[in-house]
Design an enzyme around this catalytic site. Structure first.
Site, mmCIF file in Angstrom:
data_model
loop_
_atom_site.group_PDB
_atom_site.id
_atom_site.type_symbol
_atom_site.label_atom_id
_atom_site.label_comp_id
_atom_site.label_asym_id
_atom_site.label_seq_id
_atom_site.Cartn_x
_atom_site.Cartn_y
_atom_site.Cartn_z
ATOM 1 C CG ASP A 58 -0.308 -0.049 2.526
ATOM 2 O OD1 ASP A 58 0.937 -0.088 2.584
ATOM 3 O OD2 ASP A 58 -1.037 -0.047 3.544
ATOM 4 C CB SER A 59 4.556 1.736 0.031
ATOM 5 O OG SER A 59 4.842 0.569 -0.725
ATOM 6 C CG ASP A 97 0.495 -4.188 2.073
ATOM 7 O OD1 ASP A 97 0.336 -4.931 3.061
ATOM 8 O OD2 ASP A 97 1.275 -3.221 2.074
ATOM 9 C CD GLU A 129 0.364 -1.788 8.271
ATOM 10 O OE1 GLU A 129 0.959 -1.313 7.294
ATOM 11 O OE2 GLU A 129 -0.153 -1.080 9.170
ATOM 12 C CD GLU A 195 7.762 -0.356 8.211
ATOM 13 O OE1 GLU A 195 7.949 0.772 7.723
ATOM 14 O OE2 GLU A 195 6.826 -1.103 7.861
#
Length: 277
Positions: A58-59, A97, A129, A195
């Protein structure tokens, strides 16, 4: 990841990386690599370079669509990008993602989103996430036969709740990272991204877990590494993350090429006779 050749053998196509290869790499002590990719062109390049997995992250909200954060990214925006990457990757394992708002309300919503990605894109797994808070979602997706990559530590979709882009797991926070890692493993994830976690905490997690760990700013003592490709290729404007080594300066190369094109068109050099019919 020596068990999966990075170059095509004499047979028509290279051997596809699977979840079992990441587990084998951990057990063998051989590190594997991942990069983000959002289009067919970069996916083909990274695939041919022997990168083991491609994350359609999703970056893309930042790198492709120009959003300030990843939060506005939607499933409908991410699916075509994932489909493009999956078409090009002949060897690399493709991970999709799950964007913000597509899985948080519960296991059933998470499963619906994961199934849609798997059916419509050709991805091989999904990533979401959260540690303990996302364990039930992970379990439900895995029970349906979809491989899940976890993501703990700093989770960009929760940046406002975390107070910004801050390292997670310092001091007493280390135990939460460890607990989240175990929760993800117990829920059935095949791997977990760590991360912006202190290197010593990431090392502890890697030693304690049976599944592979993937570092994004988590030091060298993990099983694999993942980077956003625009960071290491010199395209990121402003401050480049500390953990992203710059391996090329492609922005300057493309800028100079575009200027040369502009100048040659303006001066009449291009197109020349060799470019005309």
């Amino acid at each position: 990841m020596p068990s999966v050749p990075s170059e095509a053998p004499a047979s028509p196509s290279p051997k596809r990386v699977r979840t079992r290869h990441f587990q084998a790499a951990k057990e063998e002590g051989s590190r594997f690599t991942g990069l983000t990719s959002y289009d067919t062109l970069t996916a083909q390049i990274f695939d041919e370079a022997g990168i083991d997995f491609l994350l359609v992250g999703d970056s893309a909200a930042n790198t492709v669509l120009g959003y300030d954060t990843t939060l506005p990214m939607t499933v409908d925006e991410l699916i075509p990008l994932t489909r493009a990457v999956a078409r090009a990757a002949k060897r690399a394992f493709v991970v999709a993602d799950l964007p913000f708002g597509s899985y948080e309300t519960g296991p059933q919503e998470a499963l619906r989103t994961a199934v849609r990605f798997m059916k419509e894109t050709g991805a091989h797994a999904v990533k979401l996430e959260g540690g303990e808070r996302s364990a039930e979602q992970i379990r439900r997706i895995v029970d349906a036969g979809v491989p899940v990559m976890g993501h703990i530590g700093f989770t960009p979709q929760s940046e406002h709740g975390l107070g910004g882009h801050l390292v997670q797991g310092r001091g007493q926070g280390a135990e939460q990272v460890v607990d989240d890692a175990h929760a993800v493993e117990e829920a059935g994830a095949f791997a977990v991204v760590l991360e912006m976690v202190p290197a010593d905490v990431a090392q502890r997690v890697t030693q304690e877990l049976r599944i592979p760990t993937i570092g994004v700013g988590a030091g060298p003592h993990v099983d694999g590494q993942l980077l956003v490709w625009t960071d290491w290729a010199g395209f990121t404007t402003g401050r480049v993350p500390r953990f992203a080594k710059q391996y090329a300066d492609l922005k300057d190369v493309l800028t100079e090429a575009a200027r040369m094109y502009r100048d040659e068109v303006g001066s009449g050099v291009f197109p020349g006779p060799e470019h005309s019919f």
